[in-house]
Design a protein around this motif. Sequence first.
Motif, short mmCIF file in Angstrom:
data_model
loop_
_atom_site.label_atom_id
_atom_site.label_comp_id
_atom_site.label_asym_id
_atom_site.label_seq_id
_atom_site.Cartn_x
_atom_site.Cartn_y
_atom_site.Cartn_z
N GLU A 194 86.55 -20.95 16.61
CA GLU A 194 87.95 -20.64 16.97
C GLU A 194 88.91 -21.07 15.87
N GLN A 223 83.42 -9.95 21.74
CA GLN A 223 84.53 -10.40 22.59
C GLN A 223 84.09 -10.61 24.04
N ASP A 224 82.95 -10.02 24.41
CA ASP A 224 82.45 -10.17 25.78
C ASP A 224 81.53 -11.39 25.94
N ARG A 252 84.90 -16.87 15.27
CA ARG A 252 85.04 -16.84 16.74
C ARG A 252 84.35 -18.06 17.37
N GLU A 257 81.44 -14.18 23.46
CA GLU A 257 81.74 -15.35 22.62
C GLU A 257 81.94 -16.62 23.45
N GLN A 282 79.16 -6.69 22.83
CA GLN A 282 80.36 -6.90 22.01
C GLN A 282 80.72 -8.38 21.95
#
Length: 182
Positions: A150, A92-93, A147, A95, A90
């Motif tokens: 940012e 979010q894990d 991401r 990045e 994932q």
Amino acid sequence: MQGDNHVTVLRLGHRPGRDERMTTHVGLTARALGADRVVMAGSASSRTDTVVDITDRFGGPFEVESTEEPKRLIRDFEGTVVHLTMYGEQIQDVEADIRAAHAEGPLLVVVGAEKVPFEVYERADYNVGVTSQPHSEVASLAVFLDRLYEGRELDREWEDPDRVVVPMETGKKVVDPNDREE
Ligand code: SAM
């Protein structure tokens, strides 16, 4: 977003007819959201002209290339290889780790169309899912780049545009930055 830590997007698996707009949108999204270069593999090279044309009109720098040897590009890439796939870890894990890798050197972001060869999964330093749901290479690329940077890519300045859109609440305004007001 330029320099030694360049970001290249590789478009794999283009299917003539079916993927024409999708491949163009991969190129346009890569450019608009801060990548430095797109490489179109095989028959995807038919879509380079539109992306070059947009870069000429709306500004760069952005490089557009094609290759008949995408596997070699992936294998020999001197930097971190990220493959976007719904089966990956994932976003979010991973990045933060990918941002750290990008701070150290170049990034290759691989997106597919039809089934991606398993050797790409094996060579990739990160197989990354933007959700574990099936959707599209354009959507996953957009989220991934946002991401990665940012959000800084949203404020990017473009070099040598022939036209600049003036954001406005209602209506459309496009100016030629080379026109001087007397
Ligand atoms: N089964 C494919 C896969 O591995 O993601 C879906 C094929 S999809 C039509 C074409 C491309 O969209 C994939 O090669 C992948 O690059 C991207 N993609 C689709 N869904 C994604 C997701 N949830 N996360 C990351 N990339 C995705």
